[in-house]
Design an enzyme around this catalytic site. Structure first.
Site: not given
Length: 186
Positions: A8-10, A13, A68
Site C-alpha cells: 500500500v502507498s501510505t 491504507q 508503479r
C-alpha cells in the site's frame, strides 16, 4: 511455493484485502510494504525475492502493486525470469506459468521499449530545435564574463586562497575550477 507480496502507498491504507486474496491463492509466506511504489527500495519486495527460489511463484494482488511504472514492472519481470521465478497477478488473471501469460508480458515489454524510444526521439528533436534557435542547455553561469576573468586572474596570481576567492566572488570551489578550466581552453 507461492510467495505473496502486498503493498500500500501510505500508512493510512489497509493491507487486509490484499492479504486475504493472497492467502486464498495459497501463499505460504506474505511480504508487505507500506510505501509508495515510486520508491526504489522496497524492503518487503526485496525480502520476497531473496526467499524465492527457481520454480516458486510470486503472487500479487494487482500488477500496480509490483511497480508503479511499466518500465519498473518490466525490470522486475526480467529479474524474476532470470531467476526462474514465475509471477501470478490475481486481479488481472495473468500468470507467467502459461505461455499466454508470458506473451502478455513480452507485449508489455515491447510497448515499454516503444514508449522509451518515442520519448528519446521527442527529446532529441526538442533539443535540436532549441539549438537551432540559439538556446544552449545547462545551467546559466554564476558570474558575468568580466567577473569570471577576474576570478581566474586571482586564481592564477596565487595571492589568495581558493576559499578566499570563492568567498569574494560568491561561488563554490567546483565553479571556480570550471572557470579556470574554461579559461585554459581559450
Amino acid at each position: 511455493m507461492f510467495i505473496g507480496y502486498a503493498r500500500v502507498s501510505t500508512d493510512d491504507q489497509n493491507l487486509n484485502l490484499q492479504r486475504d486474496a493472497l492467502l486464498s491463492a495459497g501463499c505460504t509466506k506474505i511480504y508487505e510494504d507500506r510505501l509508495s511504489g515510486v520508491k526504489v527500495a522496497r524492503p518487503g519486495l526485496q525480502q520476497a525475492l531473496s526467499v524465492a527460489r527457481s520454480g516458486d511463484v510470486l503472487v500479487i494482488w494487482r500488477l500496480d502493486r509490483l511497480g508503479r511504472s511499466l518500465k519498473d514492472l518490466i525490470q522486475t519481470m526480467e529479474t524474476l525470469e532470470e531467476r526462474g521465478i514465475e509471477l501470478h497477478s490475481l486481479s488481472e488473471s495473468i500468470t507467467t506459468t502459461t505461455s499466454g501469460g508470458r506473451l502478455i508480458f513480452h507485449l508489455f515489454g515491447a510497448l515499454a521499449e516503444f514508449e522509451r524510444n518515442l520519448i528519446k526521439e521527442r527529446t532529441s528533436a526538442g533539443l535540436k530545435a532549441a539549438r537551432a534557435r540559439g538556446r544552449k542547455g545547462g545551467r546559466p553561469k554564476a558570474l558575468e564574463p568580466n567577473k569570471r576573468k577576474l576570478a581566474v586572474k586571482l586564481y592564477k596570481e596565487g595571492q589568495h586562497t581558493i576559499s578566499e576567492i570563492c568567498q569574494m566572488m560568491g561561488i563554490s570551489k567546483p565553479t571556480l575550477y570550471s572557470y579556470v578550466a574554461e579559461a585554459s581552453l581559450t
